[in-house]
Design a protein around this motif. Structure first.
Motif, PDB file in Angstrom:
ATOM      1  N   THR A  32      18.091  48.291  43.622  1.00  0.00           N
ATOM      2  CA  THR A  32      18.172  46.914  44.110  1.00  0.00           C
ATOM      3  C   THR A  32      17.188  46.051  43.332  1.00  0.00           C
ATOM      4  O   THR A  32      16.224  46.557  42.755  1.00  0.00           O
ATOM      5  N   THR A  42      14.245  42.369  46.557  1.00  0.00           N
ATOM      6  CA  THR A  42      14.891  42.877  47.769  1.00  0.00           C
ATOM      7  C   THR A  42      13.858  43.344  48.788  1.00  0.00           C
ATOM      8  O   THR A  42      12.879  44.003  48.446  1.00  0.00           O
ATOM      9  N   LEU A  95      18.671  40.638  50.400  1.00  0.00           N
ATOM     10  CA  LEU A  95      18.651  40.254  48.992  1.00  0.00           C
ATOM     11  C   LEU A  95      18.611  38.740  48.900  1.00  0.00           C
ATOM     12  O   LEU A  95      19.665  38.077  48.981  1.00  0.00           O
TER      13      LEU A  95
END
Length: 390
Positions: A278, A282, A296
């Motif tokens: 990610t 995040t 996010l």
């Protein structure tokens, strides 16, 4: 040097030793070095009292060794904070040389040489960490500790350089200006150093408690409280983005068939995967059991869905090859974007949870979103659809 003063200083230093020992018992390992150091210095200042009862030159040598050992522990405590293990053999060599020169001076009856060897040895031991502290003083507590250690270093340097002025010939050491200044300045600077060191240790302990309150101990990710706090710190940035809720399919079967130790390894493996796959912005949390939540910021549904699907595929592929599982392991994902009408991030999480339940009801091992997305590379492992739209 009055008798009350002579008794007060060892008691004060020993009290600081006990305070550091209490912190050490709370898991603050550096406090152990401070505790031992102050105990040694307290013992060094006790020897004149013992000498009055049992006169022998060995008490002077014992005091020199205790002072050198105490400052060796002080240097270790400082360097554990700023630059662990730096020049440890050199510091031990300085300690040994100081003790050797003190013993030699005592053997030939040269008191000024003995005192100078002790003072300069202590100066070098506490001055070296000050050099290592360059660039490490990022907080007010560290700068205060640095200032306190600097004053102690200067005290030993000046005292060792002015022995001829403070130790008059023919005057007994115990009633000399040197002895009085040693105890008076040790009381002032020793207390300052102890209080500064205690402050840094207490602040570190509070930081650790705060971190423990925000971090899930198994996965190392944020817990619910930590997640809420991290999102709150984003401010207006949290008003746009996507939330992904992840749940491991049939996780209870893993615990039943392989035991909780393997189940914990699955949790940890997925947590590391969520971190690595990610974006750096995040916010990733474990909400409990096998459920994970990702926020996010600034990411639209299509991009978030692609990230979730990549994690889903890698989880099924990689977990089976790294852990001794009897069957394939999958995960389901629910996704929602932040809306203007949301009063908090938990409104978005609630919608993502609804999408997760829909993914579970449709056969698991897929990503379900709360709005239609179009992404040419997003394909489900179990259905031909890229995502399920509500």
């Amino acid at each position: 040097m009055g008798e009350n003063f002579a008794f007060f200083l060892p008691v004060m230093l020993a009290s600081f030793s006990i305070a550091f020992l209490i912190l050490y018992s709370r898991g603050m390992r550096v406090a152990g070095w401070w505790s031992t150091g102050y105990l040694c210095v307290a013992g060094g200042f006790t020897t004149p009292v013992v000498y009055s009862a049992v006169p022998t030159p060995l008490w002077s040598l014992l005091a020199d060794i205790l002072f050198a050992t105490g400052f060796l522990f002080f240097s270790e405590a400082l360097l554990q904070r700023w630059r662990p293990l730096w020049l440890r053999p050199a510091r031990v060599a300085i300690w040994g040389l100081s003790c050797f020169l003190c013993a030699t001076a005592l053997a030939v009856g040269n008191l000024p040489m003995e005192l100078a060897a002790s003072d300069f040895g202590c100066f070098l031991l506490i001055a070296l960490p000050l050099i290592a502290a360059r660039g490490q003083l990022t907080s007010g507590a560290d700068r205060t500790l640095f200032a306190a250690a600097t004053l102690v270093a200067i005290d030993n340097l000046v005292r060792g350089s002015t022995i001829q002025l403070t130790l008059a010939q023919g005057i007994d050491y115990l009633v000399s200006d040197y002895a009085f200044l040693t105890q008076a300045l040790a009381c002032i600077f020793g207390m300052f150093l102890a209080l500064a060191a205690l402050a840094t240790q207490v602040l570190d302990l509070l930081t650790r408690y705060e971190r423990d309150a925000m971090i899930d101990p198994l996965s190392g990710l944020l817990n619910r409280r930590g997640f809420d706090d991290a999102v709150m710190q984003l401010g207006t940035t949290a008003r746009s983005g996507s939330v992904v809720v992840c749940d491991i399919d049939h996780f209870k079967v893993v615990n039943d068939e392989h035991g909780h130790a393997v189940g914990d390894r699955v949790i940890v493996a997925l947590a590391r995967m969520l971190e690595h796959k990610t974006p750096d912005t995040t916010i990733t949390a474990r909400f409990g059991g096998e459920e994970f939540v990702l926020f996010l910021p600034g990411t639209d549904a299509a991009c978030a869905a692609a990230i979730a699907n990549d994690i889903r595929e890698c989880f099924t592929r990689d977990i089976g090859s790294t852990l001794p599982l009897m069957r394939s392991l999958t995960a389901s994902f629910g996704l929602s974007t932040v809306r203007r009408a949301d009063t908090s991030i938990h409104d978005t999480i609630a919608r993502a949870d609804e999408s997760l339940y829909k993914a579970k009801s449709r056969g698991r091992n897929q990503v379900c979103v709360s709005r239609a997305v179009a992404h040419p590379n997003f394909k489900s492992a179990t259905t031909p659809a890229a995502a399920s739209a509500r």
